[in-house]
Motif scaffolding. Sequence first.
Motif, PDB file in Angstrom:
ATOM      1  N   ALA A 124      10.232   7.724 -15.926  1.00 34.24           N
ATOM      2  CA  ALA A 124       9.411   7.156 -14.856  1.00 34.24           C
ATOM      3  C   ALA A 124      10.130   7.329 -13.536  1.00 34.24           C
ATOM      4  O   ALA A 124      11.363   7.449 -13.491  1.00 34.24           O
ATOM      5  CB  ALA A 124       9.129   5.675 -15.115  1.00 34.24           C
ATOM      6  N   SER A 125       9.354   7.340 -12.449  1.00 33.50           N
ATOM      7  CA  SER A 125       9.973   7.503 -11.136  1.00 33.50           C
ATOM      8  C   SER A 125       9.132   6.878 -10.049  1.00 33.50           C
ATOM      9  O   SER A 125       7.906   6.796 -10.141  1.00 33.50           O
ATOM     10  CB  SER A 125      10.208   8.986 -10.829  1.00 33.50           C
ATOM     11  N   VAL A 126       9.829   6.447  -9.007  1.00 26.53           N
ATOM     12  CA  VAL A 126       9.221   5.865  -7.811  1.00 26.53           C
ATOM     13  C   VAL A 126       9.847   6.525  -6.595  1.00 26.53           C
ATOM     14  O   VAL A 126      11.076   6.578  -6.473  1.00 26.53           O
ATOM     15  CB  VAL A 126       9.459   4.340  -7.750  1.00 26.53           C
ATOM     16  N   ILE A 127       9.004   7.055  -5.710  1.00 26.90           N
ATOM     17  CA  ILE A 127       9.459   7.578  -4.415  1.00 26.90           C
ATOM     18  C   ILE A 127       8.660   6.831  -3.352  1.00 26.90           C
ATOM     19  O   ILE A 127       7.447   7.017  -3.241  1.00 26.90           O
ATOM     20  CB  ILE A 127       9.242   9.096  -4.301  1.00 26.90           C
ATOM     21  N   TYR A 128       9.331   5.977  -2.592  1.00 27.94           N
ATOM     22  CA  TYR A 128       8.659   5.033  -1.696  1.00 27.94           C
ATOM     23  C   TYR A 128       8.944   5.368  -0.235  1.00 27.94           C
ATOM     24  O   TYR A 128      10.080   5.639   0.139  1.00 27.94           O
ATOM     25  CB  TYR A 128       9.144   3.616  -2.006  1.00 27.94           C
ATOM     26  N   ASP A 129       7.895   5.343   0.568  1.00 32.05           N
ATOM     27  CA  ASP A 129       8.010   5.528   2.007  1.00 32.05           C
ATOM     28  C   ASP A 129       7.958   4.156   2.670  1.00 32.05           C
ATOM     29  O   ASP A 129       6.882   3.557   2.769  1.00 32.05           O
ATOM     30  CB  ASP A 129       6.861   6.413   2.518  1.00 32.05           C
ATOM     31  N   PRO A 130       9.082   3.615   3.127  1.00 31.43           N
ATOM     32  CA  PRO A 130       9.082   2.273   3.711  1.00 31.43           C
ATOM     33  C   PRO A 130       8.245   2.158   4.983  1.00 31.43           C
ATOM     34  O   PRO A 130       7.719   1.077   5.271  1.00 31.43           O
ATOM     35  CB  PRO A 130      10.566   2.019   4.015  1.00 31.43           C
ATOM     36  N   VAL A 131       8.128   3.223   5.743  1.00 34.98           N
ATOM     37  CA  VAL A 131       7.392   3.160   7.008  1.00 34.98           C
ATOM     38  C   VAL A 131       5.890   3.075   6.752  1.00 34.98           C
ATOM     39  O   VAL A 131       5.180   2.233   7.322  1.00 34.98           O
ATOM     40  CB  VAL A 131       7.731   4.363   7.901  1.00 34.98           C
ATOM     41  N   LEU A 132       5.367   3.937   5.881  1.00 35.63           N
ATOM     42  CA  LEU A 132       3.932   3.974   5.593  1.00 35.63           C
ATOM     43  C   LEU A 132       3.513   2.982   4.508  1.00 35.63           C
ATOM     44  O   LEU A 132       2.339   2.624   4.413  1.00 35.63           O
ATOM     45  CB  LEU A 132       3.517   5.386   5.180  1.00 35.63           C
ATOM     46  N   GLY A 133       4.473   2.592   3.648  1.00 37.17           N
ATOM     47  CA  GLY A 133       4.123   1.738   2.523  1.00 37.17           C
ATOM     48  C   GLY A 133       3.470   2.483   1.386  1.00 37.17           C
ATOM     49  O   GLY A 133       2.866   1.873   0.498  1.00 37.17           O
ATOM     50  N   ASP A 134       3.565   3.815   1.384  1.00 46.60           N
ATOM     51  CA  ASP A 134       2.992   4.646   0.328  1.00 46.60           C
ATOM     52  C   ASP A 134       4.050   4.960  -0.727  1.00 46.60           C
ATOM     53  O   ASP A 134       5.247   5.017  -0.439  1.00 46.60           O
ATOM     54  CB  ASP A 134       2.460   5.959   0.899  1.00 46.60           C
ATOM     55  N   THR A 135       3.569   5.205  -1.957  1.00 42.84           N
ATOM     56  CA  THR A 135       4.483   5.476  -3.062  1.00 42.84           C
ATOM     57  C   THR A 135       3.963   6.639  -3.900  1.00 42.84           C
ATOM     58  O   THR A 135       2.780   6.694  -4.225  1.00 42.84           O
ATOM     59  CB  THR A 135       4.606   4.251  -3.991  1.00 42.84           C
ATOM     60  N   VAL A 136       4.850   7.555  -4.255  1.00 36.87           N
ATOM     61  CA  VAL A 136       4.562   8.553  -5.280  1.00 36.87           C
ATOM     62  C   VAL A 136       5.180   8.047  -6.574  1.00 36.87           C
ATOM     63  O   VAL A 136       6.377   7.749  -6.628  1.00 36.87           O
ATOM     64  CB  VAL A 136       5.128   9.935  -4.906  1.00 36.87           C
ATOM     65  N   THR A 137       4.353   7.910  -7.605  1.00 31.26           N
ATOM     66  CA  THR A 137       4.835   7.411  -8.887  1.00 31.26           C
ATOM     67  C   THR A 137       4.534   8.420  -9.993  1.00 31.26           C
ATOM     68  O   THR A 137       3.562   9.170  -9.920  1.00 31.26           O
ATOM     69  CB  THR A 137       4.166   6.074  -9.265  1.00 31.26           C
ATOM     70  N   ALA A 138       5.382   8.410 -10.999  1.00 31.00           N
ATOM     71  CA  ALA A 138       5.150   9.263 -12.171  1.00 31.00           C
ATOM     72  C   ALA A 138       5.672   8.562 -13.405  1.00 31.00           C
ATOM     73  O   ALA A 138       6.705   7.885 -13.359  1.00 31.00           O
ATOM     74  CB  ALA A 138       5.839  10.611 -12.001  1.00 31.00           C
ATOM     75  N   MET A 139       4.946   8.716 -14.504  1.00 33.25           N
ATOM     76  CA  MET A 139       5.428   8.314 -15.814  1.00 33.25           C
ATOM     77  C   MET A 139       5.228   9.500 -16.756  1.00 33.25           C
ATOM     78  O   MET A 139       4.212  10.191 -16.668  1.00 33.25           O
ATOM     79  CB  MET A 139       4.698   7.076 -16.330  1.00 33.25           C
ATOM     80  N   ARG A 140       6.212   9.729 -17.603  1.00 39.26           N
ATOM     81  CA  ARG A 140       6.149  10.906 -18.477  1.00 39.26           C
ATOM     82  C   ARG A 140       4.888  10.884 -19.323  1.00 39.26           C
ATOM     83  O   ARG A 140       4.575   9.900 -19.987  1.00 39.26           O
ATOM     84  CB  ARG A 140       7.397  10.976 -19.361  1.00 39.26           C
ATOM     85  N   GLY A 141       4.135  11.983 -19.232  1.00 40.51           N
ATOM     86  CA  GLY A 141       2.912  12.114 -19.991  1.00 40.51           C
ATOM     87  C   GLY A 141       1.698  11.465 -19.368  1.00 40.51           C
ATOM     88  O   GLY A 141       0.604  11.543 -19.934  1.00 40.51           O
ATOM     89  N   ALA A 142       1.854  10.854 -18.181  1.00 39.95           N
ATOM     90  CA  ALA A 142       0.737  10.117 -17.575  1.00 39.95           C
ATOM     91  C   ALA A 142       0.387  10.594 -16.167  1.00 39.95           C
ATOM     92  O   ALA A 142      -0.444   9.983 -15.507  1.00 39.95           O
ATOM     93  CB  ALA A 142       1.052   8.627 -17.549  1.00 39.95           C
ATOM     94  N   GLY A 143       0.998  11.674 -15.697  1.00 40.15           N
ATOM     95  CA  GLY A 143       0.637  12.222 -14.399  1.00 40.15           C
ATOM     96  C   GLY A 143       1.406  11.622 -13.238  1.00 40.15           C
ATOM     97  O   GLY A 143       2.199  10.692 -13.391  1.00 40.15           O
ATOM     98  N   THR A 144       1.147  12.188 -12.057  1.00 43.09           N
ATOM     99  CA  THR A 144       1.775  11.756 -10.813  1.00 43.09           C
ATOM    100  C   THR A 144       0.698  11.267  -9.866  1.00 43.09           C
ATOM    101  O   THR A 144      -0.348  11.912  -9.736  1.00 43.09           O
ATOM    102  CB  THR A 144       2.547  12.920 -10.163  1.00 43.09           C
TER     103      THR A 144
END
Length: 275
Positions: A124-144
């Motif tokens: 699993a992964s989280v990539i967070y933009d503190p300025v915009l409040g947006d997040t790119v998330t991924a879990m194995r086998g479940a997409g991004t």
Amino acid sequence: MTFSDTDFDHLMTIVAEAAAREILPRFRNLGDGDISEKTSAIDLVTEADLLAEQYITAALKARFPGALIVGEEAYEADKSVVPALAHADLAFTIDPVDGTFNFAAGLPVFGTIVAVVAKGETIASVIYDPVLGDTVTAMRGAGTFLRRGKGQARRLSVAAPAALSAMTGAISWGHMDEPERSRICANLAKTRMTFSLNCSAYEYWMVASGKWHFIGHSKLMPWDHLAGVLAHQEAGGYTAKFDGTPYRPGETTGGIISAPDEDSWQMIRREIIGA
């Protein structure tokens, strides 16, 4: 140890809280004493890096007391934690402020990156933009997914394969030695356009969302790449080390390329990285 959907929601909350408490209040408000050099004038650490990592680490230890925590800033005190990623039952890597040079300069191109590793695999992964409040998330086998600050979410996909002359992307050559540095910089002229963001969080965001075709790096610290590689792969992309082998937790050398598919990867390896 297990890592559930509820745990993943908690992780996203922790990251957002750390940004709100420790990162955003210091953005464009740092004094000279709040910024230090690590290895050079372009390798920096700030109060925000240290305090955000401490916040995330404490929260993770409270919820997962037996997990291995690998933070970029704490790594300087114990370098054995990186090889241990290959065997840990459950581990987390943390880059509290990825793109610290940009952050310290007041440029809003930085992010917080957290990867979850279980038994040698990024799950699993989280990539967070503190300025915009947006997040790119991924879990194995479940997409991004791109999750907006107001709750909207959409699935991400990498760019379609293209001719090299039509491709956009970035190769991070700042840590390369000569003659590779000059050769690769010259070869990038074969592409349509290249960029230099000095921020893995945004580079993986761009390539996982199909805005860029490729990215490449020679330095492979896990907090910079494990989360992004999973996000790129779950968005349909292909990533491998320069020698064609998979990139795995615990590895720090060998370089990697992320591309739309294996054929594109082979073309970039041949035409840009070269022999």
